[in-house]
Design a protein around this motif. Structure first.
Motif, mmCIF file in Angstrom:
data_model
loop_
_atom_site.group_PDB
_atom_site.id
_atom_site.type_symbol
_atom_site.label_atom_id
_atom_site.label_comp_id
_atom_site.label_asym_id
_atom_site.label_seq_id
_atom_site.Cartn_x
_atom_site.Cartn_y
_atom_site.Cartn_z
ATOM 1 N N ASP A 1 6.602 -10.013 -8.779
ATOM 2 C CA ASP A 1 5.309 -9.304 -8.598
ATOM 3 C C ASP A 1 4.687 -8.297 -7.532
ATOM 4 O O ASP A 1 4.101 -7.809 -7.899
ATOM 5 N N LEU A 2 5.751 -8.152 -6.439
ATOM 6 C CA LEU A 2 5.221 -7.047 -5.278
ATOM 7 C C LEU A 2 5.661 -6.303 -5.689
ATOM 8 O O LEU A 2 4.809 -5.012 -5.296
ATOM 9 N N ALA A 3 6.883 -5.313 -6.849
ATOM 10 C CA ALA A 3 6.976 -4.569 -6.982
ATOM 11 C C ALA A 3 5.869 -3.747 -7.819
ATOM 12 O O ALA A 3 4.893 -2.624 -7.499
ATOM 13 N N ALA A 4 4.951 -4.715 -8.740
ATOM 14 C CA ALA A 4 4.002 -4.455 -9.308
ATOM 15 C C ALA A 4 2.975 -4.527 -9.085
ATOM 16 O O ALA A 4 1.830 -3.083 -9.529
ATOM 17 N N VAL B 1 -2.741 -5.958 0.429
ATOM 18 C CA VAL B 1 -3.771 -7.207 0.920
ATOM 19 C C VAL B 1 -4.703 -8.224 -0.225
ATOM 20 O O VAL B 1 -4.692 -9.210 0.238
ATOM 21 N N ALA B 2 -5.304 -7.300 -1.278
ATOM 22 C CA ALA B 2 -5.634 -7.478 -2.315
ATOM 23 C C ALA B 2 -5.610 -9.044 -2.766
ATOM 24 O O ALA B 2 -5.559 -9.926 -2.708
ATOM 25 N N ARG B 3 -4.033 -8.938 -3.094
ATOM 26 C CA ARG B 3 -2.972 -9.609 -3.859
ATOM 27 C C ARG B 3 -2.391 -10.656 -2.694
ATOM 28 O O ARG B 3 -2.478 -11.931 -3.613
ATOM 29 N N TYR B 4 -2.088 -10.656 -1.813
ATOM 30 C CA TYR B 4 -1.300 -11.506 -1.172
ATOM 31 C C TYR B 4 -1.964 -12.249 0.525
ATOM 32 O O TYR B 4 -2.057 -13.076 0.925
ATOM 33 N N GLY B 5 -3.445 -11.767 0.684
ATOM 34 C CA GLY B 5 -4.287 -11.666 1.511
ATOM 35 C C GLY B 5 -3.579 -11.340 2.962
ATOM 36 O O GLY B 5 -2.174 -10.473 3.444
ATOM 37 N N LYS B 6 -3.998 -11.569 4.287
ATOM 38 C CA LYS B 6 -3.926 -11.006 5.816
ATOM 39 C C LYS B 6 -2.963 -12.164 6.154
ATOM 40 O O LYS B 6 -2.118 -11.214 7.482
ATOM 41 N N GLU B 7 -3.771 -13.209 5.942
ATOM 42 C CA GLU B 7 -3.206 -14.481 6.593
ATOM 43 C C GLU B 7 -1.527 -14.936 6.082
ATOM 44 O O GLU B 7 -0.833 -14.405 5.686
ATOM 45 N N ASP B 8 -0.478 -14.669 7.573
ATOM 46 C CA ASP B 8 0.176 -14.977 7.467
ATOM 47 C C ASP B 8 0.941 -14.118 6.345
ATOM 48 O O ASP B 8 2.105 -14.898 5.933
#
Length: 265
Positions: A97-100, A78-85
């Protein structure tokens, strides 16, 4: 009913669900008697209202790991990608990036692939996370569950958690490793039952409105009392608050030994 601890599988006082209290009555089955006892020991709640895609991601992160590992991974996501969309963002996320970002959840390369694929699939089939959420909440569970199971990496427990925590569906009793162990040890489900067979027994024998908190309270009980490696009754039969309702399949206090219920004589 005891005060609910701040941190537990149910999310604590500020977490998921809203407190309810069912009128006392004679349970119709032993499974219902167990759930009623757990409701007095822990909590009685009704669930629903989580965003379906967020719930799906959280449950994927929790696969084959503990809350201690999966919750920080979700927080990092959530901190990296946010909650919106979030579905749209994750569908375009770089795998590495997501795996890390979710590394603390374990199996992070596999889970990153599953999450990206799920996000893309949901956007392709439903058009948006909001439409997917509406589908989970409003369609017949007999339609929703197979659709969830058709998403790569989504098994029965994950699908049922989405139905329960996002869809708010009564009569859904997700089965994890704790629940699979507990209800076979108790003799409520057959000793050789698989996860789906245990689910079928519980959803048949527990009133629909009690299945949700039955799931979360059973997990708490499995962590505190009916543990995989040392059930409380092994050393002291009176240490377990459900001793009088349990057949102790595969647990031998006199010998100080236990086996999987499927291996019990």
């Amino acid at each position: 009913m005891p005060e609910e601890p701040a941190q537990n599988i149910s999310g604590g006082i500020e977490g998921d669900g809203r407190a309810v209290e069912f009128p006392r009555g004679e349970p119709a089955t032993r499974a219902e008697a167990v759930i009623d006892r757990l409701g007095g020991l822990y909590w009685q709640k009704q669930y629903g209202g989580q965003d379906a895609f967020t719930c799906l991601v959280r449950t994927i992160l929790s696969q084959n790991t503990s809350d201690v590992a999966s919750q920080p991974a979700h927080n990092s996501l959530v901190a990296r990608y946010g909650k919106e969309d979030l579905a749209a963002v994750l569908a375009d996320a770089a795998h590495d990036d997501l795996a890390a970002t979710i590394k603390s959840a374990g199996l992070y390369n596999q889970k990153a692939t599953v999450i990206i694929d799920a996000a893309s699939r949901i956007l392709d089939e439903y058009g948006s996370a909001a439409a997917f959420d509406e589908f989970v909440r409003d369609e017949n569970p007999a339609t929703v569950r197979p659709a969830l199971l058709d998403i790569r990496g989504v098994g029965p427990k994950t699908a049922d958690c989405v139905l329960l925590f996002a869809g708010g569906r009564d009569g859904v009793f997700p089965v994890d490793t704790h629940i699979h162990r507990i209800y076979r040890r108790m003799g409520i489900a057959p000793p050789d039952a698989d996860h789906e067979e245990v689910r079928e027994v519980l959803e048949r024998d527990v009133p629909a409105a009690k299945c949700g908190f039955g799931h979360t309270a059973s997990i708490q009980f499995g962590r505190e009392y009916c543990t995989a490696r040392k059930p409380a009754c092994l050393d002291d039969p009176d240490a377990c608050p459900l001793a009088d309702l349990c057949d102790q399949i595969g647990v031998y206090p006199v010998a100080g030994e236990f086996v999987d219920p499927a291996d019990a004589a």
